[in-house]
Design an enzyme around this catalytic site. Structure first.
Site, short mmCIF file in Angstrom:
data_model
loop_
_atom_site.label_atom_id
_atom_site.label_comp_id
_atom_site.label_asym_id
_atom_site.label_seq_id
_atom_site.Cartn_x
_atom_site.Cartn_y
_atom_site.Cartn_z
N LYS A 190 -0.56 9.79 -10.82
CA LYS A 190 -0.39 9.54 -9.38
C LYS A 190 1.08 9.34 -9.09
CE LYS A 190 -0.59 5.83 -6.72
NZ LYS A 190 0.54 6.16 -5.80
N GLU A 265 6.35 -0.69 -17.49
CA GLU A 265 7.81 -0.78 -17.39
C GLU A 265 8.08 -1.38 -16.01
OE1 GLU A 265 11.15 -0.57 -16.22
OE2 GLU A 265 10.99 1.62 -16.13
N CYS A 299 15.45 -0.53 -12.00
CA CYS A 299 14.88 -1.68 -12.70
C CYS A 299 15.93 -2.40 -13.53
CB CYS A 299 13.72 -1.22 -13.56
SG CYS A 299 14.11 0.23 -14.53
N GLU A 396 13.81 -10.12 -7.89
CA GLU A 396 14.33 -8.75 -7.88
C GLU A 396 14.48 -8.28 -6.43
OE1 GLU A 396 11.77 -5.42 -9.27
OE2 GLU A 396 13.45 -4.95 -10.56
P1 NAI Z 1 4.56 -0.90 -6.58
O1 NAI Z 1 4.49 -1.52 -7.91
O2 NAI Z 1 3.60 -1.37 -5.53
O3 NAI Z 1 4.35 0.70 -6.68
C1 NAI Z 1 4.61 1.48 -7.82
C2 NAI Z 1 3.48 2.46 -8.02
O4 NAI Z 1 2.28 1.74 -8.23
C3 NAI Z 1 3.20 3.37 -6.83
O5 NAI Z 1 2.77 4.64 -7.29
C4 NAI Z 1 2.06 2.67 -6.14
O6 NAI Z 1 1.27 3.52 -5.35
C5 NAI Z 1 1.26 2.14 -7.31
N1 NAI Z 1 0.41 0.98 -7.02
C6 NAI Z 1 0.62 -0.01 -6.12
N2 NAI Z 1 -0.39 -0.87 -6.13
C7 NAI Z 1 -1.30 -0.44 -7.05
C8 NAI Z 1 -2.57 -0.91 -7.53
N3 NAI Z 1 -3.11 -2.01 -7.03
N4 NAI Z 1 -3.19 -0.21 -8.50
C9 NAI Z 1 -2.64 0.90 -9.01
N5 NAI Z 1 -1.45 1.40 -8.60
C10 NAI Z 1 -0.78 0.74 -7.64
O7 NAI Z 1 6.05 -1.04 -6.05
P2 NAI Z 1 6.57 -0.80 -4.54
O8 NAI Z 1 5.65 -1.48 -3.59
O9 NAI Z 1 6.84 0.62 -4.33
O10 NAI Z 1 7.95 -1.58 -4.58
C11 NAI Z 1 7.96 -3.00 -4.49
C12 NAI Z 1 8.97 -3.56 -5.44
O11 NAI Z 1 8.62 -3.24 -6.78
C13 NAI Z 1 10.38 -3.05 -5.30
O12 NAI Z 1 11.07 -3.67 -4.26
C14 NAI Z 1 10.93 -3.39 -6.65
O13 NAI Z 1 11.28 -4.74 -6.71
C15 NAI Z 1 9.77 -3.14 -7.59
N6 NAI Z 1 9.82 -1.80 -8.21
C16 NAI Z 1 10.25 -1.68 -9.51
C17 NAI Z 1 10.39 -0.43 -10.08
C18 NAI Z 1 10.87 -0.24 -11.48
O14 NAI Z 1 11.49 0.76 -11.77
N7 NAI Z 1 10.58 -1.13 -12.39
C19 NAI Z 1 10.11 0.79 -9.32
C20 NAI Z 1 9.63 0.57 -7.98
C21 NAI Z 1 9.51 -0.69 -7.47
#
Ligand code: NAI
Ligand code: MG
Length: 494
Positions: A190, A265, A299, A396
């Site tokens: 996804k 990650e 990250c 973060e």
């Molecule tokens: P998120 O963790 O909600 O989204 C990342 C992925 O997970 C997306 O594909 C999303 O659709 C999916 N996702 C979200 N909720 C889910 C669930 N319940 N079950 C399965 N998949 C799910 O992150 P978001 O909302 O885009 O960003 C929020 C914060 O997360 C950012 O401000 C940042 O602090 C952090 N983040 C960290 C990243 C990294 O590289 N470690 C990358 C993106 C965000």
């Protein structure tokens, strides 16, 4: 092998983009309930196109296709070397389409086109690195007690569900496809809802490369629905996720019923440490790059900047001067150094932290505001005299906001650097070899940089201590996480 086609035109035109489908079982299809959502250009806030939103039924179709491919297609019986060949072919196609992919990535995510070109190079490196692994995944023979022959096999985990974020859409895809395919797994991925475009282009290239139907399936949709449907699906054996730590906790709970293998990650609050004996100009440039690269949406961002008290004043002055010169603007303009944040949601989150930092008494030295009236731009921002207990030093922010924390001496520093739930990356700037290695040994982080920052390679393990993750990506480490280890014991004679 084809010649590189990374031309570098001086100005880049916005691409023309069609509505986006799903990729299931080797075909591009609409969602079963015809639902769609809009994808947005973060530089303008305008809609680019509509994207098919996968329902739970679509997830189920993708999982069944992947299972079929795993158990009965040419994929199962193919020589490992031929799996590698398919991956090399995919890499060649990426290379032939490198500039188009970079422009599309920039357009959809807001990263500068120059950064996007770097990411495409990272995709090539990763796919080729793991293509080389395909026929080198070996077991061992083990000298057991008694008259037996025991050996191990490394076999694919099975159908792997991969959920990626929006900050490095292409690169995160490659980090997940690379080891999964090398080890012979089948994929249901996804893409992030903010950045669906380049992943679907990669699906087209995978089809062209000749992967059998069902080996790679690519879905779009929201996390709470499409992502959740993957996490609870009994036909998925493993979830590999990159994103927020809170999302990983939700996934852990939802995956418990089927006891899926999970690798994560997650984020960080990485300590970037400058000792007074560092090469000052290099350390300033390093601190600048550590926090502002891709608008802080990394990250590994060096968001806690520890500066030894003896050089603190001069260091912050130099960093502020450089910060004020940063060129913010259209990511498709090759002169731009920082594009917009990915979404209004992210921009608002960052500006909320800037507000909080001021309320809690940190000293705003540069930036701090939204940039321009349209699109999701945030000025590169420095807070000085930040205390360890302030929200901007603990949470973060995922934006171009750095917290400067003055320190005295190495003992105090180590304690404070490790005072966090995160442990993804850390860096130190010093000419003293003892201090450098002491820090590298004692800091609790999966990656440590000495006199450099953001150096990440497909060949070296990457992942987090503590709540920054589980498992490792890249390098040989990822092979372990995409295989099951089987022991075979044979009785030798009576
Ligand atoms: P998120 O963790 O909600 O989204 C990342 C992925 O997970 C997306 O594909 C999303 O659709 C999916 N996702 C979200 N909720 C889910 C669930 N319940 N079950 C399965 N998949 C799910 O992150 P978001 O909302 O885009 O960003 C929020 C914060 O997360 C950012 O401000 C940042 O602090 C952090 N983040 C960290 C990243 C990294 O590289 N470690 C990358 C993106 C965000
Ligand atoms: Mg989220």
């Amino acid at each position: 092998m084809s010649a590189p086609t990374m031309e570098k035109p001086r100005s880049v035109k916005a691409p023309v983009v069609k509505d986006q489908p799903l990729f299931i079982d080797g075909r591009f299809v609409d969602s079963s309930d015809q639902k769609t959502f809009a994808t947005i250009n973060p530089a303008t806030g305008e809609t680019i196109c509509q994207v098919a939103e996968a329902s739970a039924q679509d997830v189920d179709r993708a999982v069944k296709a992947a299972r079929r491919a795993l158990e009965s297609s040419p994929w199962k019986t193919m020589d490992a070397a031929d799996r590698g060949k398919l991956m090399f072919r995919l890499a060649d196609l990426v290379e032939q389409n490198a500039e188009d992919l970079a422009v599309l990535e920039s357009f959809n995510s807001g990263k500068t086109v120059n950064d996007a070109r770097g990411d495409v190079q990272g995709v090539l490196n990763t796919l080729r690195y793991y293509a080389g692994w395909a026929d080198k995944i070996e077991g061992r023979t083990i000298p057991v007690r008694g008259n037996f022959l025991s050996y191990t096999l490394r076999q694919p985990v099975g159908v792997v569900g991969q959920i990626i974020p929006w900050n490095f859409p292409l690169l995160m895809l490659a980090w997940k496809w690379g080891p999964a395919l090398a080890c012979g797994n089948c994929i249901v991925m996804k893409l992030a809802e903010q950045t669906p475009l380049t992943g679907m282009r990669m699906a087209e290239l995978a089809l062209e490369a000749g992967f059998p139907d069902g080996v790679i399936n690519v879905l779009n949709g929201m996390g709470e629905t499409t992502g959740q449907a993957m996490v609870v699906h009994p036909g998925i054996d493993k979830i590999a996720f990159t994103g927020h730590v809170d999302t990983a906790k939700i996934i852990t709970k939802a995956a418990a019923d089927t006891l899926k293998r999970c690798t994560f990650e997650l984020g960080g609050k990485s300590p970037n440490v400058i000792f007074a004996d560092a090469d000052l100009p290099a350390a300033v440039a390093g601190a600048f790059h550590a926090i502002y690269f891709h608008g802080g949406q990394c990250c590994t961002a060096g968001s806690r900047l520890f500066v030894e008290d003896k050089i603190h004043g001069e260091f912050v002055e130099r960093l502020a001067a450089a910060t004020k010169n940063r060129k913010i603007g259209d990511p498709l303009d090759i002169a731009t150094e920082q594009g917009p944040q990915v979404s209004k949601e992210q921009m608002d989150k960052i500006l909320g932290y800037v507000d909080l930092g001021q309320k809690q008494g940190a000293k705003l030295v540069a930036g701090g505001k939204r940039f321009g009236g349209r699109g999701f731009y945030v000025e590169p921002t420095i807070f000085d005299n930040v205390r360890d207990d302030m929200a901007i030093a603990r949470e973060e922010i995922f934006g171009p906001v750095v917290s400067v924390l003055p320190f005295k001496g190495v003992d105090e520093l180590l304690k404070r650097a490790n005072d966090t739930n995160y442990g993804l990356a850390a860096a130190v700037w010093t000419k003293d070899i003892d201090k450098a290695h002491l820090y590298a040994r004692e800091v609790k982080a999966g990656t440590v940089w000495v006199n450099c920052y953001h150096v990440v390679d497909s060949t070296t393990p990457f992942g987090g201590f503590k709540q920054s993750g589980q498992g490792r990506e890249n390098g040989e480490a990822a092979i372990e996480h995409y295989t099951e280890l089987k022991t075979v014991t044979v009785k030798l004679g009576p």
